[in-house]
Design an enzyme around this catalytic site. Sequence first.
Site, short mmCIF file in Angstrom:
data_model
loop_
_atom_site.label_atom_id
_atom_site.label_comp_id
_atom_site.label_asym_id
_atom_site.label_seq_id
_atom_site.Cartn_x
_atom_site.Cartn_y
_atom_site.Cartn_z
N ARG A 58 38.27 50.51 46.40
CA ARG A 58 39.55 50.14 46.30
C ARG A 58 40.17 48.92 45.28
O ARG A 58 40.95 49.41 44.50
CB ARG A 58 40.25 49.81 47.76
CG ARG A 58 40.55 50.69 48.69
CD ARG A 58 40.24 50.46 50.03
NE ARG A 58 38.81 49.94 50.17
CZ ARG A 58 38.24 50.88 50.44
NH1 ARG A 58 38.46 52.08 50.65
NH2 ARG A 58 36.65 50.67 50.43
N THR A 59 39.49 47.98 45.46
CA THR A 59 40.26 46.96 44.80
C THR A 59 39.90 47.11 43.18
O THR A 59 40.96 46.93 42.42
CB THR A 59 39.64 45.30 45.20
OG1 THR A 59 39.49 45.44 46.62
CG2 THR A 59 40.21 44.23 44.42
N LYS A 87 20.82 37.32 33.56
CA LYS A 87 20.04 36.52 32.52
C LYS A 87 20.25 35.08 32.76
O LYS A 87 19.92 34.19 32.02
CB LYS A 87 20.42 36.81 31.20
CG LYS A 87 20.13 38.40 30.66
CD LYS A 87 20.59 38.47 29.33
CE LYS A 87 21.00 40.11 28.94
NZ LYS A 87 22.01 40.21 27.84
N1 CP Z 1 39.31 46.25 51.04
C1 CP Z 1 38.65 46.23 49.78
O1 CP Z 1 38.60 45.22 49.47
O2 CP Z 1 38.01 47.20 49.51
P1 CP Z 1 37.02 47.34 48.36
O3 CP Z 1 35.78 46.58 48.83
O4 CP Z 1 36.26 48.78 48.27
O5 CP Z 1 37.55 46.96 47.14
#
Ligand code: CP
Length: 315
Positions: A58-59, A87
Amino acid sequence: MHRQLAHLRHVMSPLDLSVEELDKIMDLAADMEAKPEKYAHAAERLKLAALFYEPSTRTRLSFETAMLNLGGQVIGFHSATSSSATKGESVADTVRVAAQFADIVAMRHPKEGAPMVAASVSPVPVINAGDGGHQHPTQTLADLMTIRTCKGRLSDMTVGICGDLKFGRTVHSLISALVRYPNVKFVLISPEELQLPSYVKEDVLKANNIDYVEKIRLEEALPDLDILYMTRVQKERFFNEDDYVRMKDFYVLNREKLQAAKKDMYVLHPLPRVNEIAVDVDDDPRAAYFNQVYWGMYMRMALMYTLLELEVKEC
Ligand code: CP
């Protein structure tokens, strides 16, 4: 050459934004949703560096979509293994390099504080996209907008937060943000081992005289809540697999349990979910977790627009 800003600002936690700024960002996100074409060229020729050292769906996708919807472009990496971190390159050097190419950085990292290290040397705004079990401010922006949209307010409510309150960074950020709105009370629902860290209890709840109780049973808390914020047990933060297995299914919200809740109690979850919300809840009108994903993109658009000091002309 990146964009020259009147004020270089970074967002590490929701506290880096005042309540007035949060409200303005929510209003802006609503306008962006209503009139996307108005903002479609706002970030033309600007670039986001999405530096993700830890997995994300999502993020990362919503940051990238947000920049594309503002007319900008995106560079970056989506795992530490595909960057020169393997590295031995430091976070500080990596962000100095990324800032040669980009105008703004979103960074996710498994270590608490890594985005702060980046911000301390970066000539462009850095946004914390989640650091270990610490903070996740842009998830909070999505959460606040969802609550405001569902309930019509961010004050005068009882918020239940259930699951892994120890390692859940979204929980720590959400509590820090909500304590600044009037008359918000918390019911903290978790097994004893996964209670809210004392630094959040002491420095955020007690320091602000916030009314809260701790409970172990979700069923006991449900009837009193206006918002239920479910969270996943954070497998990746456990040192011991047996402890994770013992606690992972401690809470499972399903349609039957939801009958005990108020008719206007909304269910939020930052996602991803594992088993803590059964799929039979998804069709319930109170299920708001995909609304959070929806608003998350607009809130990230509005945040980047604000930090980049962008402007559009009214038509
Ligand atoms: N809610 C959230 O941070 O989802 P992700 O880890 O998929 O980004």
